[in-house]
Design a protein around this motif. Structure first.
Motif, PDB file in Angstrom:
ATOM      1  N   HIS A   1       0.826  -1.218   0.000  1.00 25.95           N
ATOM      2  CA  HIS A   1       0.000   0.000   0.000  1.00 25.95           C
ATOM      3  C   HIS A   1       0.859   1.265   0.000  1.00 25.95           C
ATOM      4  N   LEU A   2       2.040   1.204   0.609  1.00 25.59           N
ATOM      5  CA  LEU A   2       2.938   2.366   0.600  1.00 25.59           C
ATOM      6  C   LEU A   2       3.614   2.516  -0.759  1.00 25.59           C
ATOM      7  N   LYS A   3       3.944   1.397  -1.392  1.00 29.00           N
ATOM      8  CA  LYS A   3       4.531   1.439  -2.734  1.00 29.00           C
ATOM      9  C   LYS A   3       3.533   2.050  -3.713  1.00 29.00           C
ATOM     10  N   GLU A   4       2.271   1.623  -3.617  1.00 29.03           N
ATOM     11  CA  GLU A   4       1.238   2.175  -4.493  1.00 29.03           C
ATOM     12  C   GLU A   4       1.079   3.677  -4.266  1.00 29.03           C
ATOM     13  N   TRP A   5       1.092   4.101  -3.009  1.00 37.30           N
ATOM     14  CA  TRP A   5       0.994   5.527  -2.690  1.00 37.30           C
ATOM     15  C   TRP A   5       2.202   6.276  -3.267  1.00 37.30           C
ATOM     16  N   ALA A   6       3.406   5.736  -3.078  1.00 42.65           N
ATOM     17  CA  ALA A   6       4.633   6.405  -3.528  1.00 42.65           C
ATOM     18  C   ALA A   6       4.677   6.574  -5.038  1.00 42.65           C
ATOM     19  N   LEU A   7       4.128   5.627  -5.770  1.00 43.15           N
ATOM     20  CA  LEU A   7       4.182   5.664  -7.230  1.00 43.15           C
ATOM     21  C   LEU A   7       2.944   6.286  -7.866  1.00 43.15           C
ATOM     22  N   ASP A   8       1.973   6.665  -7.054  1.00 42.32           N
ATOM     23  CA  ASP A   8       0.739   7.259  -7.564  1.00 42.32           C
ATOM     24  C   ASP A   8       1.033   8.670  -8.104  1.00 42.32           C
ATOM     25  N   PRO A   9       0.656   8.985  -9.334  1.00 40.42           N
ATOM     26  CA  PRO A   9       0.998  10.280  -9.936  1.00 40.42           C
ATOM     27  C   PRO A   9       0.452  11.527  -9.238  1.00 40.42           C
ATOM     28  N   PRO A  10      -0.726  11.518  -8.606  1.00 40.11           N
ATOM     29  CA  PRO A  10      -1.161  12.756  -7.937  1.00 40.11           C
ATOM     30  C   PRO A  10      -0.515  12.929  -6.566  1.00 40.11           C
ATOM     31  N   GLY A  11      -0.522  14.179  -6.073  1.00 39.95           N
ATOM     32  CA  GLY A  11      -0.101  14.454  -4.701  1.00 39.95           C
ATOM     33  C   GLY A  11       1.331  14.901  -4.509  1.00 39.95           C
ATOM     34  N   TRP A  12       2.010  15.292  -5.558  1.00 44.63           N
ATOM     35  CA  TRP A  12       3.408  15.727  -5.462  1.00 44.63           C
ATOM     36  C   TRP A  12       3.462  17.225  -5.191  1.00 44.63           C
ATOM     37  N   HIS A  13       4.556  17.663  -4.569  1.00 41.83           N
ATOM     38  CA  HIS A  13       4.738  19.069  -4.196  1.00 41.83           C
ATOM     39  C   HIS A  13       6.158  19.519  -4.518  1.00 41.83           C
ATOM     40  N   VAL A  14       6.310  20.843  -4.625  1.00 38.73           N
ATOM     41  CA  VAL A  14       7.633  21.448  -4.748  1.00 38.73           C
ATOM     42  C   VAL A  14       8.040  22.033  -3.395  1.00 38.73           C
ATOM     43  N   LYS A  15       7.080  22.629  -2.701  1.00 43.76           N
ATOM     44  CA  LYS A  15       7.301  23.204  -1.374  1.00 43.76           C
ATOM     45  C   LYS A  15       6.192  22.743  -0.440  1.00 43.76           C
ATOM     46  N   THR A  16       6.516  22.635   0.830  1.00 41.18           N
ATOM     47  CA  THR A  16       5.509  22.257   1.809  1.00 41.18           C
ATOM     48  C   THR A  16       4.373  23.263   1.803  1.00 41.18           C
ATOM     49  N   GLY A  17       3.151  22.751   1.751  1.00 41.41           N
ATOM     50  CA  GLY A  17       1.975  23.609   1.798  1.00 41.41           C
ATOM     51  C   GLY A  17       1.496  24.126   0.455  1.00 41.41           C
ATOM     52  N   ASP A  18       2.258  23.882  -0.617  1.00 44.22           N
ATOM     53  CA  ASP A  18       1.804  24.361  -1.918  1.00 44.22           C
ATOM     54  C   ASP A  18       0.731  23.423  -2.477  1.00 44.22           C
TER      55      ASP A  18
END
Length: 133
Positions: free
Chosen positions: A50-67
């Motif tokens: 479940h963590l691998k699936e989360w890590a490789l899932d395309p949505p939810g990425w950030h450049v800075k915290t809170g963006d």
């Protein structure tokens, strides 16, 4: 070794940085005692499903915290993009609560692709030189 550092230098708070080989649950728990912390690398391949699936899932990425969250399909995937993207979450394993942070870099992706392409080229050249009966 960590116990000796604590004794020899009379330090009680420091951050231990290790690779996956020293990141057993026992070591991670020890590294949180006395206000200490740890940073360790871990292969995505070795994460729970479940963590691998989360890590490789395309949505939810950030450049800075809170963006605002970014979908990987929306990023500039060119070699010149030097931005490092990340996603993070808290996980609890046994008695240890910890933050899992995953990073992605288009520049590093292209670097790895170039290495792989060169390996394939070398293998193909070597294969052409081999004479099969």
């Amino acid at each position: 070794m960590k116990k000796r550092i604590l004794k020899d230098f009379a330090l009680s708070q420091f951050v231990v940085c290790t690779d996956a080989g020293l990141s057993s649950e026992k070591n991670r728990i020890y590294n949180t005692l006395g206000g200490r912390g740890f940073i360790t690398t871990q292969s995505i391949k070795k994460l729970k499903k479940h963590l691998k699936e989360w890590a490789l899932d395309p949505p939810g990425w950030h450049v800075k915290t809170g963006d605002k969250a970014i979908h990987l399909s929306d990023i500039d995937d060119s070699f010149g993009n030097q931005t490092t993207y990340f996603k993070e979450r808290w996980i609890k394993e046994g008695n240890l609560e910890q933050r899992l942070l995953v990073t992605f870099s288009p520049k590093y992706k292209h670097y790895q692709q170039t290495i792989r392409e060169r390996q394939i080229e070398r293998a193909l050249k070597k294969g052409k030189k081999t004479v099969f009966p």
